[in-house]
Structures are given as structure tokens and as C-alpha cells.
Design a protein around this motif. Structure first.
Motif, PDB file in Angstrom:
ATOM      1  N   MET A 202       0.772  -1.278   0.054  1.00 46.34           N
ATOM      2  CA  MET A 202       0.048  -0.009   0.096  1.00 46.34           C
ATOM      3  C   MET A 202       0.947   1.095   0.043  1.00 46.34           C
ATOM      4  O   MET A 202       0.515   2.318  -0.626  1.00 46.34           O
ATOM      5  N   GLU A 203       1.909   1.312   0.790  1.00 42.21           N
ATOM      6  CA  GLU A 203       2.786   2.391   0.838  1.00 42.21           C
ATOM      7  C   GLU A 203       3.351   2.631  -0.651  1.00 42.21           C
ATOM      8  O   GLU A 203       3.400   3.755  -1.001  1.00 42.21           O
ATOM      9  N   ALA A 204       3.762   1.492  -1.469  1.00 43.59           N
ATOM     10  CA  ALA A 204       4.161   1.689  -2.729  1.00 43.59           C
ATOM     11  C   ALA A 204       3.178   2.197  -3.638  1.00 43.59           C
ATOM     12  O   ALA A 204       3.511   3.506  -4.550  1.00 43.59           O
ATOM     13  N   ASN A 205       1.868   1.660  -3.625  1.00 43.20           N
ATOM     14  CA  ASN A 205       0.833   2.382  -4.289  1.00 43.20           C
ATOM     15  C   ASN A 205       0.617   3.953  -3.973  1.00 43.20           C
ATOM     16  O   ASN A 205       0.333   4.478  -4.886  1.00 43.20           O
ATOM     17  N   LEU A 206       0.594   4.288  -2.703  1.00 41.61           N
ATOM     18  CA  LEU A 206       0.430   5.529  -2.408  1.00 41.61           C
ATOM     19  C   LEU A 206       1.413   6.468  -2.656  1.00 41.61           C
ATOM     20  O   LEU A 206       1.453   7.494  -3.247  1.00 41.61           O
ATOM     21  N   ASN A 207       2.704   5.939  -2.707  1.00 43.73           N
ATOM     22  CA  ASN A 207       4.054   6.663  -3.212  1.00 43.73           C
ATOM     23  C   ASN A 207       4.053   6.999  -4.652  1.00 43.73           C
ATOM     24  O   ASN A 207       4.208   8.135  -5.138  1.00 43.73           O
ATOM     25  N   ALA A 208       3.177   6.057  -5.381  1.00 42.20           N
ATOM     26  CA  ALA A 208       3.186   6.343  -6.829  1.00 42.20           C
ATOM     27  C   ALA A 208       2.206   7.417  -7.145  1.00 42.20           C
ATOM     28  O   ALA A 208       2.113   7.712  -8.151  1.00 42.20           O
ATOM     29  N   MET A 209       1.070   7.694  -6.207  1.00 41.21           N
ATOM     30  CA  MET A 209       0.368   8.908  -6.439  1.00 41.21           C
ATOM     31  C   MET A 209       0.877   9.987  -5.928  1.00 41.21           C
ATOM     32  O   MET A 209       0.245  11.012  -5.975  1.00 41.21           O
ATOM     33  N   GLY A 210       2.221  10.079  -5.361  1.00 44.94           N
ATOM     34  CA  GLY A 210       2.721  11.338  -5.064  1.00 44.94           C
ATOM     35  C   GLY A 210       2.590  11.329  -3.513  1.00 44.94           C
ATOM     36  O   GLY A 210       2.939  12.658  -2.947  1.00 44.94           O
ATOM     37  N   ILE A 211       2.059  10.576  -2.781  1.00 36.31           N
ATOM     38  CA  ILE A 211       1.713  10.825  -1.500  1.00 36.31           C
ATOM     39  C   ILE A 211       2.843  10.156  -0.776  1.00 36.31           C
ATOM     40  O   ILE A 211       3.271   8.761  -0.520  1.00 36.31           O
ATOM     41  N   THR A 213       3.682  11.042   3.041  1.00 31.96           N
ATOM     42  CA  THR A 213       3.466  11.265   4.452  1.00 31.96           C
ATOM     43  C   THR A 213       1.759  11.119   4.621  1.00 31.96           C
ATOM     44  O   THR A 213       1.058  11.158   3.814  1.00 31.96           O
ATOM     45  N   ILE A 214       1.632  10.771   6.081  1.00 39.26           N
ATOM     46  CA  ILE A 214       0.062  10.589   6.350  1.00 39.26           C
ATOM     47  C   ILE A 214      -0.599  12.046   6.065  1.00 39.26           C
ATOM     48  O   ILE A 214      -1.849  11.788   5.776  1.00 39.26           O
ATOM     49  N   GLY A 215       0.069  13.089   6.124  1.00 39.58           N
ATOM     50  CA  GLY A 215      -0.702  14.266   6.094  1.00 39.58           C
ATOM     51  C   GLY A 215      -1.077  14.247   4.397  1.00 39.58           C
ATOM     52  O   GLY A 215      -1.940  14.971   4.141  1.00 39.58           O
ATOM     53  N   GLY A 216      -0.284  13.764   3.792  1.00 42.94           N
ATOM     54  CA  GLY A 216      -0.533  13.695   2.294  1.00 42.94           C
ATOM     55  C   GLY A 216      -1.724  13.007   2.114  1.00 42.94           C
ATOM     56  O   GLY A 216      -2.599  13.419   1.045  1.00 42.94           O
ATOM     57  N   ILE A 217      -2.106  11.720   2.588  1.00 44.34           N
ATOM     58  CA  ILE A 217      -3.417  11.205   2.680  1.00 44.34           C
ATOM     59  C   ILE A 217      -4.659  11.993   3.023  1.00 44.34           C
ATOM     60  O   ILE A 217      -5.519  12.052   2.445  1.00 44.34           O
ATOM     61  N   ALA A 218      -4.517  12.717   4.285  1.00 50.04           N
ATOM     62  CA  ALA A 218      -5.386  13.439   4.659  1.00 50.04           C
ATOM     63  C   ALA A 218      -5.741  14.654   3.916  1.00 50.04           C
ATOM     64  O   ALA A 218      -6.877  14.939   4.082  1.00 50.04           O
ATOM     65  N   ASN A 219      -4.886  15.067   3.110  1.00 48.53           N
ATOM     66  CA  ASN A 219      -5.273  16.239   2.391  1.00 48.53           C
ATOM     67  C   ASN A 219      -5.338  15.714   0.689  1.00 48.53           C
ATOM     68  O   ASN A 219      -5.550  16.645  -0.045  1.00 48.53           O
ATOM     69  N   SER A 220      -5.914  14.525   0.627  1.00 53.31           N
ATOM     70  CA  SER A 220      -6.121  13.972  -0.729  1.00 53.31           C
ATOM     71  C   SER A 220      -7.687  13.851  -0.923  1.00 53.31           C
ATOM     72  O   SER A 220      -8.393  14.190   0.145  1.00 53.31           O
ATOM     73  N   ASP A 221      -8.232  13.761  -2.167  1.00 47.64           N
ATOM     74  CA  ASP A 221      -9.259  13.734  -2.404  1.00 47.64           C
ATOM     75  C   ASP A 221     -10.115  12.281  -2.047  1.00 47.64           C
ATOM     76  O   ASP A 221      -9.599  11.151  -2.687  1.00 47.64           O
ATOM     77  N   PRO A 222     -10.956  12.124  -0.913  1.00 54.10           N
ATOM     78  CA  PRO A 222     -11.370  10.897  -0.681  1.00 54.10           C
ATOM     79  C   PRO A 222     -11.968  10.123  -1.717  1.00 54.10           C
ATOM     80  O   PRO A 222     -12.075   8.883  -1.650  1.00 54.10           O
ATOM     81  N   LYS A 223     -12.605  10.788  -2.752  1.00 50.95           N
ATOM     82  CA  LYS A 223     -13.387   9.914  -3.775  1.00 50.95           C
ATOM     83  C   LYS A 223     -12.222   9.513  -4.603  1.00 50.95           C
ATOM     84  O   LYS A 223     -12.411   8.388  -5.019  1.00 50.95           O
ATOM     85  N   GLU A 224     -11.004   9.932  -4.839  1.00 48.51           N
ATOM     86  CA  GLU A 224     -10.102   9.508  -5.542  1.00 48.51           C
ATOM     87  C   GLU A 224      -9.410   8.346  -4.973  1.00 48.51           C
ATOM     88  O   GLU A 224      -9.167   7.278  -5.493  1.00 48.51           O
ATOM     89  N   LEU A 225      -9.197   8.390  -3.564  1.00 46.73           N
ATOM     90  CA  LEU A 225      -8.828   7.265  -2.860  1.00 46.73           C
ATOM     91  C   LEU A 225      -9.642   6.113  -3.005  1.00 46.73           C
ATOM     92  O   LEU A 225      -9.193   4.842  -2.897  1.00 46.73           O
ATOM     93  N   GLU A 226     -10.903   6.207  -2.730  1.00 50.88           N
ATOM     94  CA  GLU A 226     -12.037   5.252  -2.882  1.00 50.88           C
ATOM     95  C   GLU A 226     -12.086   4.736  -4.460  1.00 50.88           C
ATOM     96  O   GLU A 226     -12.187   3.361  -4.363  1.00 50.88           O
TER      97      GLU A 226
END
Length: 420
Positions: A202-211, A213-226
């Protein structure tokens, strides 16, 4: 984020530090904080993993729990090595839990694992005074009464208590987090896998999205994450804000896919398909017994195999979805053999795992007009389960378990995979 309607409880997450090593230190009159101690899976196997290492063992000799092997431990007069005593570990863990029940009702205690538990004191705050004081009191008394050093994380829900423990308290001994601490204490965390619930993939997948840090997740679009990760994307977003609506005893990640599985480290290299097939059959037997007891059938069957460290080939993990859902041992076994035949590289195997997912209630299974023996096999399966439940897991075994490749008889003597 508006936290007005979020749970605001007083929950402790207590971790028994280097629990197996601490317990053995107590048993042998040693100080786990000053003595190099390692608990080894088996003295007979040089490659046996280190289950627990005391702080001096880690600091002085670089031996790490779950990573280092027996052959890596130097011969030094200060080092104390022990094999695990699982019955003792379990009994001691239960005694600690009973002690905590002096402060809260049993239903307010949730054993997350043998060395970690959650305690909800929200209903008894007025009995014991200020919550942080009680947390420190329990922490101190666990050490004074049982000799087990421990760390405590405290928060308004299970998730934040767990994060306070993992990220702060395991370094400082005690940490209390609130919702207001999330941006300053949780969001800077990197790499992402340092946060509970995020694995390397999951870390690798999130890194590929440019995320990053945990703050990067918090400030992402939840619809895009879903859209990218399904329900887990929303879980990630909520957890990055410290949101957890689960009750004590429920899993911290809700709506996760139900599955049944089993894995084991082989005590020697298995070189041939014939050898490997035997423990696969035994594991399928155990997994399908639990599937039947829970009242499910499943469609997707997985086989994982890791080779010996001397092998030249990487292991594999492959799945196959069958047309008709099942809880029959031999159906799972035959599917695993198909996967083995397709992917086995002929190198010596050292670790195996089997799993069944894509589950549905057993009552949903349809009759098969072309399989007249199906009902009889189902009855036979439940009958075998009943015999084993009454007389023990090794009271009824297949003939293959009595060959040199069988592991069920030996593992039947173990508790939690180790000697009692």
C-alpha cells in the motif's frame, strides 16, 4: 475536520515490551532491561527465528525480533537463550488481564494479542480519578507485580490510542494523544508503513500517487482514494484524520474481506512436490474445518510458497477462483496442487501458506444435480470436525500425516506454534 460528533472516550493501548523475553527473564530471575536475552523458536534449527530479544540484546548485539536467526547470535557469556514456553506466556498474559479487571469490567478489556490489549475506562472514570493518572498507575503496577515492562498509548478511540502507542509511547513509555494532536504528531509520519494498517505494498501504491506522508493522505481527495482502493481508500482517509468508529473488541479496520488461512515454517527443507503436498493437505484440513465451523463456503483459493534462503528463485503467491463455492478439504487441496504444479520451481521449500476468500454463507450453496455424493461428503466433513473437537486435533488424521513429510502430529503438541 469537525470532531464534534466523534467518540471521545478514555482508551488505553498497553504493550508488554519484548514480552516473551520479559516473561522468560521473570521466570529465571533476570532483569530484561540489563540482560541480553533472546527467545528462539527452536534450538534444533540454526535458521530458527528470534521470537523476542531484550533491549540489551538489540543494542549490544544487533539481534532483532522476527528478523534475526539463531545462527546470527554470537557466542557470548552474557547472552541468555531460551526456547518459548507458550503455556506460561498465555497464563501470564491472562493473569495481567485479570489484574486489570480490578479497575474495569471484563467487557471493557480487549486482548488484541498475547502482549497487547485495549482498556476502555470511560465508564469507570469517576471511580479512579484522572484517566492519565490511572493509566500510569496500571503501567507501574504491571511492572511491580508481574515484572513486565510496558508502554501505554492513550486516546479518545482505539485507533488514536494505538497510534499514540506505536509512534510515541514505545519510545517514551507513555503518550496521550487527542484529535487535536493528529496534524502535528500523525501527519508528519513517513515512511507511510510506519503507521498501523499500511503495509509495504500500500505504501508503494500511495507513493506512486505522489503521497509520501500521512498528511498527504489526509489532504487527498477521498473520492479519488476510494476510486483507487475501494473501501480501503476511505479507511485510509478516515484513519489519517484519526477517525475510528469501531467499538472495543471490533477490528480497527471494518468491512475488511473475511478470509480463513494458515501458514507454517517447515522445520527442514522440502525438496519434492510429494513432500510439499503433505503439509498443504494438513493445512487445508485445518482451514476448511474453521470455514465449516463458521458456516461459510468460499470461491478463491490461494497458495503461497517461500523457498529456502539458499535457493536461487523467489517464492510465489497465487490464487484461483473456482466456479462452485466450497468448504470441502479436498477441493481446496486439489486447487492448491494445481497452483503448486504451475508455479513450483523445484527449489527447496521452507514456508507454506494457504487461504480461502470470496466467502458467502453456507446456506447459499446450490445443489449439484450431477454430484450425487456431495451431501454425503458434507456430512462426513462435519462428522470429522466433531470428532476432532471432542478428542483433539490429532485424533483423526489422514494417512499422509504419518509419513516423514507429515507435520500435523508434531504441531499438535505445540501451543501457538511453539512448545508449551
Amino acid at each position: 475536520m469537525n470532531y464534534e460528533d466523534m467518540p471521545k472516550k478514555d482508551i488505553f493501548c498497553i504493550d508488554m515490551r519484548s514480552y516473551y523475553a520479559s516473561a522468560m527473564a521473570v521466570l529465571h530471575g533476570l532483569d530484561v532491561m540489563t540482560t541480553p536475552i533472546a527467545v528462539i523458536g527452536s534450538f534444533e534449527q540454526p535458521g530458527s527465528v528470534v521470537l523476542a530479544a531484550s533491549p540489551p540484546m538489540k543494542k549490544r548485539f544487533g539481534i532483532k525480533s522476527g528478523v534475526s536467526r539463531r545462527y546470527e547470535i554470537p557466542k557470548h557469556p552474557d547472552i541468555h537463550l531460551f526456547e518459548p514456553k507458550m503455556n506460561y506466556f498465555i497464563e501470564l498474559s491472562m493473569e495481567i488481564t485479570k489484574y486489570i479487571a480490578n479497575y474495569v469490567p471484563p467487557e471493557c478489556i480487549h486482548s488484541y494479542s498475547i502482549d497487547e490489549l485495549f482498556v476502555d475506562i470511560s465508564k469507570t472514570d469517576n471511580l479512579w480519578g484522572e484517566p492519565e493518572g490511572l493509566a500510569r498507575r496500571i503501567q507501574r503496577e504491571i511492572y511491580e507485580i508481574f515484572g513486565i515492562p510496558n508502554s501505554v498509548g492513550m486516546g479518545p478511540n482505539m485507533l488514536i490510542a494505538k497510534l499514540a502507542l506505536d509512534i510515541s509511547a514505545k519510545k517514551t513509555g507513555f503518550a496521550k494523544w487527542t484529535y487535536e494532536d493528529v496534524p502535528t504528531k500523525l501527519w508528519p509520519v513517513r515512511p507511510l508503513s510506519e503507521m498501523w494498517g499500511i503495509g509495504k505494498q500500500m505504501e508503494a501504491n500511495l507513493n506512486a500517487m505522489g503521497i509520501q506522508t500521512i498528511g498527504g493522505i489526509a489532504n487527498s481527495d477521498p473520492k479519488e482514494l476510494e476510486k483507487r482502493f475501494g473501501i480501503m481508500g476511505l479507511q485510509l482517509y478516515n484513519h489519517s484524520w484519526g477517525i475510528d468508529l469501531s467499538e472495543l473488541g471490533e477490528p480497527l479496520v471494518k468491512n475488511s474481506a473475511l478470509s480463513f488461512g494458515k501458514g507454517q515454517m517447515l522445520m527442514k527443507d522440502f525438496h519434492t512436490r510429494q513432500q510439499i503436498a503433505v503439509p498443504i493437505l494438513e493445512m487445508c484440513e485445518d482451514v476448511m474445518r474453521r470455514v465449516r465451523e463458521a458456516g461459510y463456503v468460499g470461491r478463491t483459493i490461494s497458495l503461497g510458497l517461500s523457498y529456502s534462503r539458499h535457493a536461487m528463485t523467489k517464492g510465489f503467491h497465487r490464487s484461483r477462483t473456482i466456479e462452485v463455492p466450497t468448504n470441502e478439504t479436498l477441493v481446496m487441496y486439489r486447487t492448491c496442487l494445481e497452483l503448486l504444479d504451475e508455479h513450483f520451481a523445484g527449489e527447496p521449500a521452507r514456508q507454506l501458506s494457504v487461504r480461502i476468500t470470496n466467502l458467502e454463507p453456507e446456506r447459499s450453496i446450490q445443489l449439484d444435480l450431477f454430484d450425487e455424493q456431495k451431501e454425503k461428503r458434507e456430512i462426513l466433513g462435519h462428522t470429522m470436525d466433531a470428532i476432532r473437537a471432542r478428542f483433539g486435533s490429532t485424533s483423526l488424521l489422514r494417512a499422509a500425516s504419518f509419513t516423514d513429510a507429515g507435520t500435523a502430529l508434531q504441531r499438535g503438541k505445540l501451543v501457538g506454534g511453539h512448545l508449551g
